[in-house]
Design a protein around this motif. Structure first.
Motif, short mmCIF file in Angstrom:
data_model
loop_
_atom_site.label_atom_id
_atom_site.label_comp_id
_atom_site.label_asym_id
_atom_site.label_seq_id
_atom_site.Cartn_x
_atom_site.Cartn_y
_atom_site.Cartn_z
N PRO A 72 0.81 -1.34 -0.13
CA PRO A 72 0.01 -0.05 -0.06
C PRO A 72 0.97 1.26 -0.07
O PRO A 72 0.64 2.33 -0.51
CB PRO A 72 -0.66 0.04 1.29
CG PRO A 72 -0.79 -1.59 1.45
CD PRO A 72 0.54 -2.39 1.03
N TRP A 73 2.10 1.15 0.61
CA TRP A 73 2.78 2.37 0.57
C TRP A 73 3.59 2.73 -0.82
O TRP A 73 3.67 3.81 -1.47
CB TRP A 73 3.98 1.90 1.57
CG TRP A 73 4.94 3.17 2.00
CD1 TRP A 73 5.04 4.35 1.58
CD2 TRP A 73 5.78 3.03 3.16
NE1 TRP A 73 5.83 4.97 2.30
CE2 TRP A 73 6.38 4.32 3.27
CE3 TRP A 73 6.11 1.99 3.92
CZ2 TRP A 73 7.36 4.56 4.27
CZ3 TRP A 73 7.28 2.46 5.03
CH2 TRP A 73 7.63 3.59 5.11
N MET A 74 3.66 1.49 -1.51
CA MET A 74 4.02 1.92 -3.01
C MET A 74 2.79 2.42 -3.75
O MET A 74 3.01 3.34 -4.56
CB MET A 74 4.26 0.41 -3.78
CG MET A 74 5.55 -0.34 -3.10
SD MET A 74 5.57 -1.97 -3.43
CE MET A 74 6.55 -1.83 -5.16
N SER A 75 1.86 2.01 -3.53
CA SER A 75 0.46 2.68 -4.13
C SER A 75 0.37 4.03 -3.75
O SER A 75 -0.01 5.09 -4.45
CB SER A 75 -0.84 1.91 -3.77
OG SER A 75 -0.85 0.57 -4.25
N GLN A 111 1.08 -16.22 -5.08
CA GLN A 111 -0.46 -15.76 -5.28
C GLN A 111 -0.34 -14.20 -4.56
O GLN A 111 -1.14 -13.31 -4.97
CB GLN A 111 -1.44 -16.55 -4.51
CG GLN A 111 -2.89 -16.19 -4.73
CD GLN A 111 -3.16 -16.11 -6.15
OE1 GLN A 111 -3.08 -17.37 -6.99
NE2 GLN A 111 -3.70 -14.89 -6.93
N ALA A 112 0.40 -14.01 -3.41
CA ALA A 112 0.35 -12.75 -3.01
C ALA A 112 0.98 -11.73 -3.69
O ALA A 112 0.75 -10.71 -3.78
CB ALA A 112 1.18 -12.74 -1.61
N LEU A 113 2.20 -12.25 -4.54
CA LEU A 113 3.02 -11.40 -5.33
C LEU A 113 2.04 -11.12 -6.65
O LEU A 113 2.05 -9.83 -7.09
CB LEU A 113 4.10 -12.31 -6.15
CG LEU A 113 5.02 -11.41 -7.00
CD1 LEU A 113 5.96 -10.50 -6.46
CD2 LEU A 113 6.01 -12.51 -7.61
N SER A 119 -2.57 -5.08 -7.26
CA SER A 119 -3.10 -3.88 -6.70
C SER A 119 -2.19 -2.54 -6.81
O SER A 119 -2.93 -1.45 -7.11
CB SER A 119 -3.45 -4.25 -5.25
OG SER A 119 -3.75 -3.15 -4.55
N VAL A 120 -0.98 -2.63 -6.96
CA VAL A 120 -0.11 -1.51 -6.90
C VAL A 120 -0.22 -1.01 -8.41
O VAL A 120 -0.51 0.22 -8.68
CB VAL A 120 1.65 -1.65 -6.86
CG1 VAL A 120 2.25 -0.67 -7.03
CG2 VAL A 120 1.63 -2.12 -5.04
N ILE A 121 -0.28 -1.54 -9.31
CA ILE A 121 -0.62 -1.44 -10.66
C ILE A 121 -1.71 -0.72 -10.91
O ILE A 121 -1.95 0.49 -11.77
CB ILE A 121 -0.20 -2.53 -11.53
CG1 ILE A 121 1.22 -2.85 -11.75
CG2 ILE A 121 -0.73 -2.05 -13.38
CD1 ILE A 121 1.61 -4.21 -12.27
N ALA A 122 -2.86 -0.92 -10.32
CA ALA A 122 -4.32 -0.48 -10.63
C ALA A 122 -4.39 0.88 -10.04
O ALA A 122 -5.10 1.82 -10.56
CB ALA A 122 -5.21 -1.53 -9.57
#
Length: 172
Positions: A72-75, A111-113, A119-122
């Motif tokens: 989430p920090w990356m996002s 799966q987490a990766l 999610s980050v890309i979104a």
């Protein structure tokens, strides 16, 4: 940043932005995508404390405080810095991160990766991409020979740096 340096790209992007307020930022996170072991939800909190990085957690990032992952920090970085581009590299079953560091089953890590990088890309689909390879390698290694579908990491990063619209996600 590679390995632990990849993790460092997550919280040091803001520092780079402070020093270079008008620069375009091209961040390459190589095998430090910041996944956590869901069975050890405080794992990253203790690591961030050991590394002195808790002070850099954005106060406005609620998910940064609650997620077991640091993605989430990356996002958050992407949401708050429109001049930043983020490239993420990992192997689906990275033996160092999944095995040694997180002690996760390779299938759980994979799966987490996939889920967390999606999610980050979104958050910023035009400015965040992933390059995921099969296997257990840790870090890119040779950027000229590590490739997916005939495109090397060097070529892929070149597309990012050239801001070429052909820069896209590559998943093996």
């Amino acid at each position: 940043g590679a390995s632990a340096g990849g993790y460092g790209t997550i919280w040091m992007t803001d520092l780079v932005r402070l020093v270079y307020p008008n620069a375009k930022l091209f961040v390459f996170n190589d095998a430090g995508i910041a996944l956590a072991n869901p069975d050890k939800p405080d794992g990253f909190r203790s690591v961030l404390g050991e590394w002195g990085a808790t002070q850099f957690i954005p106060a406005t990032c609620d998910a940064c405080m609650t997620s077991v992952h640091l993605t989430p920090w990356m996002s958050w970085n992407l949401q708050h810095d429109s001049a930043m581009k983020l490239a993420m590299f990992s192997a689906y079953e990275d033996s160092v991160i999944a095995g040694t560091f997180l002690m996760l089953d390779p299938a759980v890590f994979k799966q987490a990766l996939v889920d967390e990088t999606a999610s980050v890309i979104a958050t910023a689909p035009a400015r965040a991409k992933r390059f995921l390879v099969a296997g257990t390698q840790h870090t890119v290694g040779n950027i000229h020979t590590t490739a997916v579908w005939g495109v090397s990491v060097a070529q892929w990063l070149g597309l990012m740096l050239d801001e070429d619209p052909a820069w896209d996600n590559l998943l093996q």
